[in-house]
Enzyme design. Structure first.
Site, PDB file in Angstrom:
ATOM      1  N   GLN A  12       1.632 -14.282   2.743  1.00  0.00           N
ATOM      2  CA  GLN A  12       0.423 -14.029   3.530  1.00  0.00           C
ATOM      3  C   GLN A  12      -0.724 -14.954   3.139  1.00  0.00           C
ATOM      4  O   GLN A  12      -1.063 -15.081   1.957  1.00  0.00           O
ATOM      5  CB  GLN A  12      -0.018 -12.578   3.342  1.00  0.00           C
ATOM      6  CG  GLN A  12       0.958 -11.622   4.003  1.00  0.00           C
ATOM      7  CD  GLN A  12       0.435 -10.213   4.120  1.00  0.00           C
ATOM      8  OE1 GLN A  12       1.163  -9.285   3.801  1.00  0.00           O
ATOM      9  NE2 GLN A  12      -0.806 -10.027   4.576  1.00  0.00           N
ATOM     10  N   HIS A  38       0.851  -1.187   0.000  1.00  0.00           N
ATOM     11  CA  HIS A  38       0.000   0.000   0.000  1.00  0.00           C
ATOM     12  C   HIS A  38       0.889   1.240   0.000  1.00  0.00           C
ATOM     13  O   HIS A  38       2.100   1.148   0.094  1.00  0.00           O
ATOM     14  CB  HIS A  38      -0.894  -0.005   1.248  1.00  0.00           C
ATOM     15  CG  HIS A  38      -1.733  -1.236   1.354  1.00  0.00           C
ATOM     16  ND1 HIS A  38      -2.774  -1.503   0.496  1.00  0.00           N
ATOM     17  CD2 HIS A  38      -1.658  -2.310   2.183  1.00  0.00           C
ATOM     18  CE1 HIS A  38      -3.320  -2.669   0.805  1.00  0.00           C
ATOM     19  NE2 HIS A  38      -2.657  -3.187   1.819  1.00  0.00           N
ATOM     20  N   GLU A  61      -4.483 -14.935   3.559  1.00  0.00           N
ATOM     21  CA  GLU A  61      -5.444 -13.915   4.004  1.00  0.00           C
ATOM     22  C   GLU A  61      -6.728 -13.919   3.185  1.00  0.00           C
ATOM     23  O   GLU A  61      -7.368 -12.881   3.033  1.00  0.00           O
ATOM     24  CB  GLU A  61      -4.784 -12.532   4.012  1.00  0.00           C
ATOM     25  CG  GLU A  61      -4.077 -12.137   2.740  1.00  0.00           C
ATOM     26  CD  GLU A  61      -3.386 -10.772   2.830  1.00  0.00           C
ATOM     27  OE1 GLU A  61      -3.586 -10.040   3.804  1.00  0.00           O
ATOM     28  OE2 GLU A  61      -2.657 -10.453   1.880  1.00  0.00           O
ATOM     29  N   ASP A  81      -7.751  -8.658   5.530  1.00  0.00           N
ATOM     30  CA  ASP A  81      -8.185  -9.220   4.244  1.00  0.00           C
ATOM     31  C   ASP A  81      -8.932 -10.532   4.426  1.00  0.00           C
ATOM     32  O   ASP A  81      -9.868 -10.820   3.685  1.00  0.00           O
ATOM     33  CB  ASP A  81      -6.975  -9.410   3.314  1.00  0.00           C
ATOM     34  CG  ASP A  81      -6.597  -8.083   2.666  1.00  0.00           C
ATOM     35  OD1 ASP A  81      -7.465  -7.474   2.023  1.00  0.00           O
ATOM     36  OD2 ASP A  81      -5.455  -7.648   2.840  1.00  0.00           O
TER      37      ASP A  81
HETATM   38  C1  3PY Z   1      -4.242  -7.858   6.692  1.00  0.00           C
HETATM   39  O1  3PY Z   1      -4.686  -7.817   7.855  1.00  0.00           O
HETATM   40  O2  3PY Z   1      -4.950  -8.098   5.706  1.00  0.00           O
HETATM   41  C2  3PY Z   1      -2.816  -7.611   6.447  1.00  0.00           C
HETATM   42  O3  3PY Z   1      -2.373  -7.724   5.348  1.00  0.00           O
HETATM   43  C3  3PY Z   1      -1.914  -7.247   7.551  1.00  0.00           C
HETATM   44  O4  3PY Z   1      -2.447  -6.757   8.579  1.00  0.00           O
HETATM   45 MG    MG Z   2      -3.779  -7.920   3.864  1.00  0.00          MG
END
Ligand code: 3PY
Ligand code: MG
Length: 250
Positions: free
Chosen positions: A147, A43, A149, A175
């Site tokens: 990640q 971001h 998510e 996310d």
């Molecule tokens: C999320 O929470 O989606 C992140 O990528 C990190 O906090």
């Molecule tokens: Mg995220």
């Protein structure tokens, strides 16, 4: 500076996202006592020069710098590793194939497809005589994290966790909640996060989590989370707001 992977094998590490595109902020943050910083280029408004400045600022304080990349393409990963970042964090990994793409971009052959250049900062601007040794050491030392998510990532976690070479699996609660159509925080989200931590630790893999307070950090650490990430902004906001309220009400 001790290698981050080695340190993480021994102890729980605490780091923070640095979302502002400025070397000074990376410098300031690196003096606060975190074990590492994450330069957040998923971001925000960073460009290559600001990322480069931020990496150097962190390393001047002997704080490892990880860059959160926008994606797993070589044009992103090669560049930040060539700048000398200790590692990468790649968001939204949904399948084992996605995870393998990250490995391809982050490792030199034969394990991956990272392009070789010896004039970069990572390669001491060409001042390394043992080139084969440099490539081997870079592959051994680079910290590669991804990640999980989304609902898809949770569904595919078994295969994703099997991918060789990933040093840390990071749960992104925001996310993940959005993907599952849940608010965050929410008891159901806490349950899913806890179950995911346990699924990852059950496979003896390292798990990371984003937290916004110390109580939640402790709860997840008890379950086995070892890479605890927060964001500096909320503490700045909270501290300043409290100061203003108190200072104005006397
Ligand atoms: C999320 O929470 O989606 C992140 O990528 C990190 O906090
Ligand atoms: Mg995220």
């Amino acid at each position: 500076m001790e290698n981050l992977k080695k340190k993480l094998k021994k102890e729980t590490l605490f780091g923070t996202f640095v979302p502002f595109a400025l070397g000074d902020v990376a410098d300031y943050t690196s003096r606060l006592g975190f074990d590492f910083i994450i330069i957040d280029n998923e971001h925000g408004i960073m460009n290559q020069e600001t990322i480069f400045d931020m990496i150097r600022a962190a390393q001047c304080q002997r704080t490892p710098a990880i860059v959160r990349c926008t994606n797993s393409t070589p044009d992103m990963i090669h560049k930040v590793l060539d700048m000398g970042a200790e590692g990468i964090l790649v968001p939204v990994i949904n399948t084992a194939e996605d995870a393998r793409e990250v490995i391809k971009s982050a490792l030199y052959p034969p394990e991956g497809e990272r392009g070789i250049a010896y004039f970069t900062r990572a390669a001491s601007y060409g001042m390394i005589d043992d080139k084969a040794g440099f490539l081997k050491k870079a592959n051994e030392e680079v910290f590669i994290s991804i990640q999980l998510e989304t609902g898809a990532a949770i569904e595919n976690h078994d295969e994703i966790l099997e991918v060789e070479g990933i040093d840390m699996f990071f749960i992104g609660p925001n996310d993940l909640a959005a993907s599952l159509g849940l608010p965050n925080p929410h008891p159901e989200m806490t349950k899913i996060i806890k179950e995911t931590i346990q699924k990852i630790t059950a496979k003896e893999k390292t798990v990371g989590i984003f937290v916004t307070d110390d109580e939640t950090a402790k709860e997840y650490i008890k379950l086995g989370a070892k890479f605890i990430l927060t964001s500096i902004t909320q503490y700045m906001t909270k501290g300043v707001r409290e100061y203003l309220i108190k200072a104005k009400n006397n």
